[in-house]
Design a protein around this motif. Structure first.
Motif, PDB file in Angstrom:
ATOM      1  N   PRO A  71      10.076  10.752   9.117  1.00  0.00           N
ATOM      2  CA  PRO A  71      10.320  10.815  10.907  1.00  0.00           C
ATOM      3  C   PRO A  71       9.260  11.755  11.546  1.00  0.00           C
ATOM      4  O   PRO A  71       9.338  11.108  12.760  1.00  0.00           O
ATOM      5  CB  PRO A  71      11.116  11.108  10.149  1.00  0.00           C
ATOM      6  CG  PRO A  71      11.337  11.526   9.228  1.00  0.00           C
ATOM      7  CD  PRO A  71      10.615  11.442   8.223  1.00  0.00           C
ATOM      8  N   VAL A  72       8.552  12.595  11.473  1.00  0.00           N
ATOM      9  CA  VAL A  72       7.454  13.130  11.776  1.00  0.00           C
ATOM     10  C   VAL A  72       6.175  12.113  12.339  1.00  0.00           C
ATOM     11  O   VAL A  72       6.429  11.876  13.806  1.00  0.00           O
ATOM     12  CB  VAL A  72       6.832  14.118  11.396  1.00  0.00           C
ATOM     13  CG1 VAL A  72       6.042  14.701  12.612  1.00  0.00           C
ATOM     14  CG2 VAL A  72       8.042  15.541  11.479  1.00  0.00           C
ATOM     15  N   GLY A  89       1.994   5.189   6.566  1.00  0.00           N
ATOM     16  CA  GLY A  89       2.660   4.191   6.434  1.00  0.00           C
ATOM     17  C   GLY A  89       3.712   2.611   5.736  1.00  0.00           C
ATOM     18  O   GLY A  89       3.690   2.398   6.863  1.00  0.00           O
ATOM     19  N   THR A  90       4.648   4.382   5.943  1.00  0.00           N
ATOM     20  CA  THR A  90       6.286   3.768   5.797  1.00  0.00           C
ATOM     21  C   THR A  90       6.518   3.987   8.056  1.00  0.00           C
ATOM     22  O   THR A  90       7.627   3.079   8.146  1.00  0.00           O
ATOM     23  CB  THR A  90       7.482   4.510   5.275  1.00  0.00           C
ATOM     24  OG1 THR A  90       7.139   4.218   3.740  1.00  0.00           O
ATOM     25  CG2 THR A  90       8.674   4.390   5.851  1.00  0.00           C
ATOM     26  N   SER A  91       6.056   4.807   8.003  1.00  0.00           N
ATOM     27  CA  SER A  91       6.102   5.114   9.776  1.00  0.00           C
ATOM     28  C   SER A  91       5.679   3.673  10.705  1.00  0.00           C
ATOM     29  O   SER A  91       6.080   3.618  11.534  1.00  0.00           O
ATOM     30  CB  SER A  91       5.613   6.419  10.159  1.00  0.00           C
ATOM     31  OG  SER A  91       6.170   7.118   9.468  1.00  0.00           O
ATOM     32  N   THR A 123       0.464  -0.666  -0.402  1.00  0.00           N
ATOM     33  CA  THR A 123      -0.020  -0.164   0.317  1.00  0.00           C
ATOM     34  C   THR A 123       0.640   1.317  -0.014  1.00  0.00           C
ATOM     35  O   THR A 123       0.554   2.342  -0.421  1.00  0.00           O
ATOM     36  CB  THR A 123      -1.231  -0.883   0.937  1.00  0.00           C
ATOM     37  OG1 THR A 123      -0.967  -0.932   1.468  1.00  0.00           O
ATOM     38  CG2 THR A 123      -1.778   1.142   1.442  1.00  0.00           C
ATOM     39  N   THR A 124       1.813   1.147   1.298  1.00  0.00           N
ATOM     40  CA  THR A 124       2.808   2.298   1.459  1.00  0.00           C
ATOM     41  C   THR A 124       3.690   2.621  -0.298  1.00  0.00           C
ATOM     42  O   THR A 124       3.478   3.378  -1.454  1.00  0.00           O
ATOM     43  CB  THR A 124       3.445   2.208   2.276  1.00  0.00           C
ATOM     44  OG1 THR A 124       3.494   1.711   2.997  1.00  0.00           O
ATOM     45  CG2 THR A 124       4.079   3.354   2.318  1.00  0.00           C
ATOM     46  N   LEU A 146       1.716  11.655   1.189  1.00  0.00           N
ATOM     47  CA  LEU A 146       1.933  11.733   3.076  1.00  0.00           C
ATOM     48  C   LEU A 146       1.100  10.651   3.232  1.00  0.00           C
ATOM     49  O   LEU A 146       1.695  10.028   4.290  1.00  0.00           O
ATOM     50  CB  LEU A 146       0.582  13.166   3.329  1.00  0.00           C
ATOM     51  CG  LEU A 146       1.628  14.499   3.240  1.00  0.00           C
ATOM     52  CD1 LEU A 146       0.457  15.762   3.177  1.00  0.00           C
ATOM     53  CD2 LEU A 146       2.630  14.811   4.589  1.00  0.00           C
ATOM     54  N   PHE A 147       0.447   9.859   2.632  1.00  0.00           N
ATOM     55  CA  PHE A 147       0.059   8.225   3.079  1.00  0.00           C
ATOM     56  C   PHE A 147       1.474   7.534   2.563  1.00  0.00           C
ATOM     57  O   PHE A 147       0.774   6.664   4.314  1.00  0.00           O
ATOM     58  CB  PHE A 147      -1.297   7.986   2.187  1.00  0.00           C
ATOM     59  CG  PHE A 147      -1.649   7.046   2.254  1.00  0.00           C
ATOM     60  CD1 PHE A 147      -3.076   6.334   3.197  1.00  0.00           C
ATOM     61  CD2 PHE A 147      -1.835   6.504   1.578  1.00  0.00           C
ATOM     62  CE1 PHE A 147      -3.621   5.785   3.988  1.00  0.00           C
ATOM     63  CE2 PHE A 147      -1.930   4.953   2.395  1.00  0.00           C
ATOM     64  CZ  PHE A 147      -3.428   4.479   2.831  1.00  0.00           C
TER      65      PHE A 147
END
Length: 225
Positions: free
Chosen positions: A119-120, A195-197, A94-95, A190-191
Motif C-alpha cells: 500500500p505504501v 509490481g502489485t502496486s 513477474t510479480t 519488495l519487488f
C-alpha cells in the motif's frame, strides 16, 4: 461483492504462500529442484476460475430472455478489449514469480509481512499517475503538497523500518535463513509488492471504476488463459 472478491484474493495469497513454501522445501529436500516456475504457472492458470461468476450471470440473463448461448458467448464483454489483458500479463507474471521466489529464501509468514508494504508503493504511485491522487487547485497548494508528501515520507520510512525489523539483516542465525538469504528474499518480496502496486495503479488509470467485480474476475481469467 467487492468485499467478497477482496477477501477471496487475500485468502488465495495466504494459501498460495503457505503451500508454495511447503512444496519448495519438500521438493528441494527430495529432488533438489525448485518449484517456483511451476507454482507461478499454476497460480496464473487458476485465474481461469474467476470467470465463473461472470459466466453464471450471463447465463442467467440469457435464460431470462429465453435464449441460449454457447460457452464462448458467455465470455464476451464490452468492459475491456481482448488486446488489453496481455498488457497486464507481464506485470502480473513477474510479480507472481518474485513473490513465489521469495519463498525459496524466507518463511511464508515473513514473506507475507514484507509484501504487505505494497500500500505504501500504491500511495506514492497513485499520487504521481492518477488525477485524483494529486492536490486540486485553490488554497495554498504548496502547503497541501508539503503536507501530503510529508505523510507519504513518513509512511515510506515506517515501511522500511518495518521491513528491516522483520528481516533483521544484522543477525545471522544458525537455525533459520542466513543473512544473505533474508536480504535476497526481502528484495524479491519488495519487488513483488512494487509490481502489485504498479499493476493496481495501471489498472485504475486504464479502466477507472467502470468494471464490476465479476468483470474484473473475467479480466484476470483472460490473462490466465
Amino acid at each position: 461483492e467487492s468485499s467478497l472478491l477482496l477477501f477471496a484474493i487475500a485468502c488465495s495469497w495466504v494459501s498460495v504462500a503457505q503451500l508454495a513454501r511447503a512444496a519448495e522445501v519438500e521438493t528441494l529436500q527430495l529432488q533438489h529442484h525448485s518449484v517456483v516456475p511451476l507454482v507461478t504457472w499454476a497460480n496464473a492458470t487458476a485465474w481461469l476460475v474467476l470467470a465463473l461468476p461472470y459466466m453464471a450471470r450471463r447465463a442467467r440473463q440469457r435464460k431470462d430472455l429465453g435464449g441460449s448461448a454457447m460457452s464462448c458467448d458467455l465470455l464476451k464483454t464490452e468492459a475491456f478489449k481482448a488486446s488489453q489483458p496481455p498488457r497486464f500479463l507481464f506485470i502480473a507474471l513477474t510479480t507472481n514469480f518474485s513473490y513465489i521466489a521469495a519463498l525459496h529464501y524466507l518463511p511464508a509468514s515473513l514473506n507475507t509481512a514484507i509484501f504487505s508494504s505494497n500500500p505504501v508503493f500504491t500511495l506514492l504511485l497513485q499520487s504521481l499517475f492518477l488525477p485524483e491522487g494529486r492536490p486540486n487547485g485553490g488554497g495554498d497548494q504548496s502547503q497541501v503538497c508539503s503536507s501530503l508528501w510529508s505523510g507519504k515520507a513518513l509512511s515510506v520510512t515506517l515501511s522500511v523500518v518495518g521491513v528491516l525489523l522483520i528481516t533483521e539483516p544484522w543477525h545471522d542465525s544458525g537455525d533459520g535463513p542466513t543473512r544473505s538469504s533474508r536480504i535476497l528474499g526481502a528484495a524479491l518480496s519488495l519487488f513483488a509488492a512494487l509490481g502489485t502496486s504498479i499493476y493496481q495503479v495501471y489498472f485504475k488509470r486504464t479502466f477507472g471504476d467502470q468494471m464490476k467485480p465479476e468483470e474484473v474476475g473475467l479480466f484476470l481469467a483472460h490473462m490466465g488463459g
